[in-house]
Design a protein around this motif. Structure first.
Motif, PDB file in Angstrom:
ATOM      1  N   PRO A  16       0.812  -1.209   0.000  1.00  0.00           N
ATOM      2  CA  PRO A  16       0.000   0.000   0.000  1.00  0.00           C
ATOM      3  C   PRO A  16       0.853   1.271   0.000  1.00  0.00           C
ATOM      4  O   PRO A  16       2.003   1.236   0.458  1.00  0.00           O
ATOM      5  N   SER A  17       0.284   2.341  -0.491  1.00  0.00           N
ATOM      6  CA  SER A  17       0.967   3.621  -0.491  1.00  0.00           C
ATOM      7  C   SER A  17       1.366   4.001   0.939  1.00  0.00           C
ATOM      8  O   SER A  17       0.539   3.939   1.848  1.00  0.00           O
ATOM      9  N   GLY A  18       2.620   4.365   1.121  1.00  0.00           N
ATOM     10  CA  GLY A  18       3.099   4.789   2.430  1.00  0.00           C
ATOM     11  C   GLY A  18       3.688   3.672   3.256  1.00  0.00           C
ATOM     12  O   GLY A  18       4.166   3.888   4.371  1.00  0.00           O
ATOM     13  N   THR A  19       3.703   2.465   2.700  1.00  0.00           N
ATOM     14  CA  THR A  19       4.182   1.321   3.477  1.00  0.00           C
ATOM     15  C   THR A  19       5.717   1.266   3.551  1.00  0.00           C
ATOM     16  O   THR A  19       6.282   0.559   4.388  1.00  0.00           O
ATOM     17  N   GLY A  20       6.385   2.008   2.657  1.00  0.00           N
ATOM     18  CA  GLY A  20       7.844   2.082   2.735  1.00  0.00           C
ATOM     19  C   GLY A  20       8.591   1.475   1.571  1.00  0.00           C
ATOM     20  O   GLY A  20       9.796   1.242   1.647  1.00  0.00           O
ATOM     21  N   LYS A  21       7.910   1.270   0.453  1.00  0.00           N
ATOM     22  CA  LYS A  21       8.555   0.666  -0.725  1.00  0.00           C
ATOM     23  C   LYS A  21       9.739   1.517  -1.210  1.00  0.00           C
ATOM     24  O   LYS A  21      10.839   1.001  -1.389  1.00  0.00           O
ATOM     25  N   SER A  22       9.484   2.805  -1.388  1.00  0.00           N
ATOM     26  CA  SER A  22      10.548   3.679  -1.918  1.00  0.00           C
ATOM     27  C   SER A  22      11.721   3.750  -0.953  1.00  0.00           C
ATOM     28  O   SER A  22      12.884   3.777  -1.379  1.00  0.00           O
ATOM     29  N   THR A  23      11.421   3.770   0.337  1.00  0.00           N
ATOM     30  CA  THR A  23      12.479   3.861   1.346  1.00  0.00           C
ATOM     31  C   THR A  23      13.360   2.612   1.296  1.00  0.00           C
ATOM     32  O   THR A  23      14.594   2.706   1.312  1.00  0.00           O
ATOM     33  N   LEU A  24      12.743   1.448   1.206  1.00  0.00           N
ATOM     34  CA  LEU A  24      13.498   0.192   1.168  1.00  0.00           C
ATOM     35  C   LEU A  24      14.268   0.060  -0.149  1.00  0.00           C
ATOM     36  O   LEU A  24      15.417  -0.378  -0.171  1.00  0.00           O
ATOM     37  N   GLN A 140       2.945  12.237   7.864  1.00  0.00           N
ATOM     38  CA  GLN A 140       4.280  12.794   8.125  1.00  0.00           C
ATOM     39  C   GLN A 140       5.038  13.070   6.837  1.00  0.00           C
ATOM     40  O   GLN A 140       5.891  13.950   6.787  1.00  0.00           O
ATOM     41  N   ARG A 141       4.742  12.275   5.786  1.00  0.00           N
ATOM     42  CA  ARG A 141       5.426  12.481   4.513  1.00  0.00           C
ATOM     43  C   ARG A 141       5.007  13.799   3.875  1.00  0.00           C
ATOM     44  O   ARG A 141       5.732  14.325   3.029  1.00  0.00           O
ATOM     45  N   LYS A 142       3.835  14.289   4.288  1.00  0.00           N
ATOM     46  CA  LYS A 142       3.334  15.603   3.835  1.00  0.00           C
ATOM     47  C   LYS A 142       3.212  15.713   2.305  1.00  0.00           C
ATOM     48  O   LYS A 142       3.499  16.747   1.722  1.00  0.00           O
ATOM     49  N   LEU A 174       7.118  -7.375   6.920  1.00  0.00           N
ATOM     50  CA  LEU A 174       6.433  -6.417   7.785  1.00  0.00           C
ATOM     51  C   LEU A 174       7.373  -5.238   8.014  1.00  0.00           C
ATOM     52  O   LEU A 174       8.451  -5.409   8.591  1.00  0.00           O
ATOM     53  N   ASN A 175       6.979  -4.055   7.516  1.00  0.00           N
ATOM     54  CA  ASN A 175       7.843  -2.884   7.723  1.00  0.00           C
ATOM     55  C   ASN A 175       7.426  -2.155   8.997  1.00  0.00           C
ATOM     56  O   ASN A 175       6.765  -1.123   8.967  1.00  0.00           O
ATOM     57  N   ASP A 176       7.853  -2.747  10.115  1.00  0.00           N
ATOM     58  CA  ASP A 176       7.598  -2.132  11.417  1.00  0.00           C
ATOM     59  C   ASP A 176       8.847  -1.323  11.747  1.00  0.00           C
ATOM     60  O   ASP A 176       8.844  -0.095  11.745  1.00  0.00           O
TER      61      ASP A 176
END
Ligand SMILES: Nc1ncnc2c1ncn2[C@@H]1O[C@H](COP(=O)(O)OP(=O)(O)OP(=O)(O)O)[C@@H](O)[C@H]1O
Length: 200
Positions: A16-24, A140-142, A174-176
């Motif tokens: 889902p959007s915001g789950t952290g794909k781009s960050t990972l 928070q990503r704004k 799980l991106n906790d």
């Protein structure tokens, strides 16, 4: 060195959007320079501050994108939050021609379409701890208005359901905790995607 990756299966990151794909993904690309190449998607949404055309996305219009889809130039496409997104055949070819492992950041609609093609990637689902945390991250990503945030959250639970269904993905992360999530992704990449063929 780049040629060592030729023939390796692509890697799909979904969630889902915001789950952290781009960050990972960013961490993976930093950790394995020259090994992975990002398939740059097309989108009709407006660029966020800092996003570069051709790097983060190919920004386009709905009219042009519809025409390109009709002409068979896309492997998958989806409409999300009123905007179109898609992976062009050229975007994947560009990465493969560089001898890199192609990484695709796509949503569930895209995954379902890719499964019908002969791309044969590894499928990794990035799961948020829960929807409240997802909402908090998106806030928070704004980058979202109240309306786009609501839309993103409303599809998230269905996406998580699909992600958790046995057989749909090769790995569910799980991106906790970010480091913990990245460790799982990296281990999978080493053992399966790179298959012991190369280090960093
Ligand atoms: N484990 C984590 N803990 C806390 N915050 C995180 C974690 N992973 C990512 N974030 C933050 O959550 C926000 C959303 O992450 P990111 O932009 O990577 O999501 P995304 O899945 O790529 O979203 P989209 O599909 O909308 O592009 C970012 O601000 C990011 O810094």
């Amino acid at each position: 060195m780049a040629n060592n990756t030729r023939g390796l299966r692509p890697l799909v990151l979904c969630g889902p959007s915001g789950t952290g794909k781009s960050t990972l993904l960013k961490k993976l690309l930093e950790d394995y320079p020259n090994t992975f190449g990002f398939s740059v998607s097309h989108t009709t949404r407006l660029p966020r501050p800092g996003e570069i055309d051709g790097k983060h996305y190919h920004f386009t219009t709905a009219e042009k994108m519809k025409q390109d889809i009709e002409e068979g130039k896309f492997i998958e496409n989806a409409t999300f939050g009123g905007n179109m997104y898609g992976t062009s055949k050229d975007a994947v070819k560009t990465v493969l021609d560089q001898g890199k492992v192609c990484v695709l950041d796509i949503d569930v609609q895209g995954v379902k379409q890719i499964k019908k093609t002969d791309l044969n990637p590894f499928y990794v689902f990035i799961k948020p701890p829960n929807l409240n945390v997802l909402e908090e991250r998106l806030r928070q990503r704004k980058t979202e208005t109240e309306e786009t945030l609501k839309r993103r959250l409303s599809v998230a639970s269905h996406e998580v359901q699909y992600g958790e269904e046995p057989g749909n993905f090769d790995l569910v992360v799980l991106n906790d905790n970010l480091e913990h999530a990245y460790d799982q992704l990296k281990k999978f990449v080493k053992n399966h995607v790179l298959n012991g063929k190369q280090g960093k």
